[in-house]
Design a protein around this motif. Structure first.
Motif, PDB file in Angstrom:
ATOM      1  N   ALA A   1     128.702  16.707  71.666  1.00 49.61           N
ATOM      2  CA  ALA A   1     127.976  15.437  71.742  1.00 49.61           C
ATOM      3  C   ALA A   1     126.893  15.410  72.815  1.00 49.61           C
ATOM      4  N   ASP A   2     125.857  14.614  72.537  1.00 48.13           N
ATOM      5  CA  ASP A   2     124.820  14.308  73.520  1.00 48.13           C
ATOM      6  C   ASP A   2     125.153  13.018  74.270  1.00 48.13           C
ATOM      7  N   ARG A   3     125.701  12.071  73.521  1.00 51.37           N
ATOM      8  CA  ARG A   3     126.065  10.778  74.088  1.00 51.37           C
ATOM      9  C   ARG A   3     127.501  10.446  73.703  1.00 51.37           C
ATOM     10  N   VAL A   4     128.085   9.511  74.434  1.00 50.34           N
ATOM     11  CA  VAL A   4     129.436   9.060  74.129  1.00 50.34           C
ATOM     12  C   VAL A   4     129.465   7.544  74.203  1.00 50.34           C
ATOM     13  N   ALA A   5     130.145   6.939  73.238  1.00 43.40           N
ATOM     14  CA  ALA A   5     130.326   5.488  73.207  1.00 43.40           C
ATOM     15  C   ALA A   5     131.816   5.206  73.148  1.00 43.40           C
ATOM     16  N   GLU A   6     132.280   4.339  74.053  1.00 45.56           N
ATOM     17  CA  GLU A   6     133.690   3.940  74.040  1.00 45.56           C
ATOM     18  C   GLU A   6     133.820   2.576  73.381  1.00 45.56           C
ATOM     19  N   LEU A   7     134.772   2.466  72.462  1.00 47.82           N
ATOM     20  CA  LEU A   7     135.077   1.196  71.810  1.00 47.82           C
ATOM     21  C   LEU A   7     136.412   0.669  72.326  1.00 47.82           C
ATOM     22  N   ALA A   8     136.489  -0.631  72.480  1.00 47.53           N
ATOM     23  CA  ALA A   8     137.737  -1.298  72.866  1.00 47.53           C
ATOM     24  C   ALA A   8     137.712  -2.702  72.286  1.00 47.53           C
ATOM     25  N   ARG A   9     138.788  -3.057  71.601  1.00 43.92           N
ATOM     26  CA  ARG A   9     138.930  -4.411  71.034  1.00 43.92           C
ATOM     27  C   ARG A   9     137.720  -4.796  70.184  1.00 43.92           C
ATOM     28  N   GLY A  10     137.200  -3.841  69.428  1.00 44.61           N
ATOM     29  CA  GLY A  10     136.107  -4.129  68.521  1.00 44.61           C
ATOM     30  C   GLY A  10     134.754  -4.288  69.162  1.00 44.61           C
ATOM     31  N   ARG A  11     134.595  -3.805  70.401  1.00 46.44           N
ATOM     32  CA  ARG A  11     133.321  -3.897  71.108  1.00 46.44           C
ATOM     33  C   ARG A  11     132.966  -2.528  71.684  1.00 46.44           C
ATOM     34  N   VAL A  12     131.662  -2.277  71.876  1.00 42.97           N
ATOM     35  CA  VAL A  12     131.213  -1.097  72.608  1.00 42.97           C
ATOM     36  C   VAL A  12     131.238  -1.453  74.082  1.00 42.97           C
ATOM     37  N   VAL A  13     132.114  -0.808  74.857  1.00 47.34           N
ATOM     38  CA  VAL A  13     132.285  -1.171  76.265  1.00 47.34           C
ATOM     39  C   VAL A  13     131.666  -0.144  77.209  1.00 47.34           C
ATOM     40  N   ALA A  14     131.288   1.019  76.701  1.00 46.12           N
ATOM     41  CA  ALA A  14     130.590   2.023  77.506  1.00 46.12           C
ATOM     42  C   ALA A  14     129.751   2.863  76.561  1.00 46.12           C
ATOM     43  N   ASN A  15     128.549   3.227  77.010  1.00 45.67           N
ATOM     44  CA  ASN A  15     127.624   3.948  76.138  1.00 45.67           C
ATOM     45  C   ASN A  15     126.599   4.660  77.008  1.00 45.67           C
TER      46      ASN A  15
ATOM     47  N   GLU B   1     126.720  11.766  82.441  1.00 44.35           N
ATOM     48  CA  GLU B   1     126.662  10.587  83.304  1.00 44.35           C
ATOM     49  C   GLU B   1     127.949   9.770  83.230  1.00 44.35           C
ATOM     50  N   LEU B   2     128.424   9.518  82.026  1.00 43.13           N
ATOM     51  CA  LEU B   2     129.627   8.705  81.879  1.00 43.13           C
ATOM     52  C   LEU B   2     130.869   9.437  82.360  1.00 43.13           C
ATOM     53  N   PHE B   3     130.921  10.743  82.139  1.00 46.18           N
ATOM     54  CA  PHE B   3     132.107  11.486  82.551  1.00 46.18           C
ATOM     55  C   PHE B   3     132.167  11.669  84.067  1.00 46.18           C
ATOM     56  N   GLN B   4     131.028  11.756  84.719  1.00 49.82           N
ATOM     57  CA  GLN B   4     131.018  11.881  86.177  1.00 49.82           C
ATOM     58  C   GLN B   4     131.299  10.546  86.861  1.00 49.82           C
TER      59      GLN B   4
END
Length: 352
Positions: free
Chosen positions: A199-213, A218-221
């Protein structure tokens, strides 16, 4: 980089409200706990689910919304799931030819295109073999060839290695990385290695929403959520920043490096950086806090200890010998020490 896909849609019966952009040639990994909305997101893109509000757009054109809905067979979207789902009555070549032919490609051209993709995934020699006679890894390679033979705008991957033996997964992951280079892809996975490798980017979903993108590195660090921190394998504490300190409450602070903080912030550090003591040690660690043991879990090379401080939980990885010496049990009070050089401080996303 041009935007290829925009999901800005709601599925009211499922309490789903998603907004996600995917750019041309990009691979976006979608992660999150079960029930977060990952399958719903793929269904919205594929066209098997229609939003109750909002829209799904491809290259700026609405393909799905309350007033317009383009069915799956009219979309240039390919879907590869855990199971290859090959047509059992067709041979390998017939499975891959099916896609181009169903889109009106002449027979000779469709066969040529299918053979190109089979060659690319290392299955050209299986062209005449019945699809029912393939191994799991071979079948998944053929499923990938079938997906790419239609020259899709978007490839959807739903846990593509989930049903495969671990011995064949690394080679298939390498193949996917090569074949999907420059291909717009949305990958749903529970595996960290899939995100890092593909992947180039990562998006986290929680409770039907995108909560991190954001960008993977950057996100992993600097993970912004507990799920993301656990996914990466690091600890995450939230608090209020004051220069190089993060106050967890009115009395407990963590010192670290990174950005100077003012306002909401986060401290990130590895479980392996945490040392545990019965009493406060003498020496260099600037971070020494009293903690309570919440749980102890056996790991391959030792034990993972879940700790609580100021209402937040974090983990320490210690050896079995150290655990025995400490007499670990739920409710035991200890002192956790972490060197300031092992802690990085980041402003919280809402304060950036």
């Amino acid at each position: 980089m041009a935007e290829l896909l925009l999901i800005d849609a709601e599925v009211a019966p499922r309490d789903i409200r998603l907004r996600l952009e995917v750019f041309e040639g990009q691979t976006v990994a979608v992660i999150g706990p079960n029930g977060a909305g990952k399958s719903t997101l793929l269904d919205l893109i594929a066209g098997s689910l229609r939003p109750t509000a909002g829209s799904v757009k491809v290259r700026g054109e609405e393909v799905s919304g309350p007033r317009r809905h383009l069915p799956p067979y009219c979309r240039r979207v390919s879907y590869v799931e855990q199971r290859p789902l090959l047509f059992p009555h067709l041979d390998v070549l017939g499975n891959v030819v099916f896609g181009p032919r169903s889109r009106g490609v002449p027979k000779a051209e469709a066969r040529r295109r299918a053979m190109e993709e089979l060659e690319a995934v290392g299955c050209a020699d299986l062209a005449a073999r019945p699809s029912s006679g393939l191994s799991g890894g071979q079948a998944q390679r053929v499923a990938l060839a079938r997906a790419l033979a239609v020259d899709p705008d978007i490839v959807l991957l739903d846990e593509p290695f989930g049903a495969l033996d671990a011995t064949v997964t690394p080679e298939l992951r390498r193949l996917l990385r090569e074949r999907l280079r420059g291909q717009t892809t949305v990958l749903v996975t529970h595996e960290l290695v899939d995100v890092v490798a593909l992947a180039d980017r990562v998006a986290e979903l929680a409770r039907g929403r995108v909560v991190a993108n954001g960008q993977v590195d950057e996100l992993f660090q600097a993970p912004s959520t507990a799920f993301l921190a656990d996914f990466v394998g690091v600890n995450l504490l939230h608090g209020r920043g004051d220069g190089d300190r993060l106050w967890l409450d009115d009395h407990i602070a963590v010192t670290g490096g990174g950005e100077s903080l003012a306002g909401a912030g986060r401290a990130v550090f590895a479980p392996s950086a945490v040392s545990l003591f019965r009493h406060a040690p003498q020496g260099s660690p600037r971070n020494q806090v009293e903690v309570g043991v919440v749980g102890v879990e056996d790991r391959r090379f030792g034990q993972r200890v879940t700790l609580e401080v100021a209402g937040q939980r974090f983990a320490a990885d210690i050896t079995a010998a150290a655990a025995a010496e400490l007499g670990l049990a739920e409710g035991v009070r200890l002192v956790a020490a972490v060197k300031a050089t092992e802690v990085t401080l980041h402003p919280s996303p809402e304060s950036i």
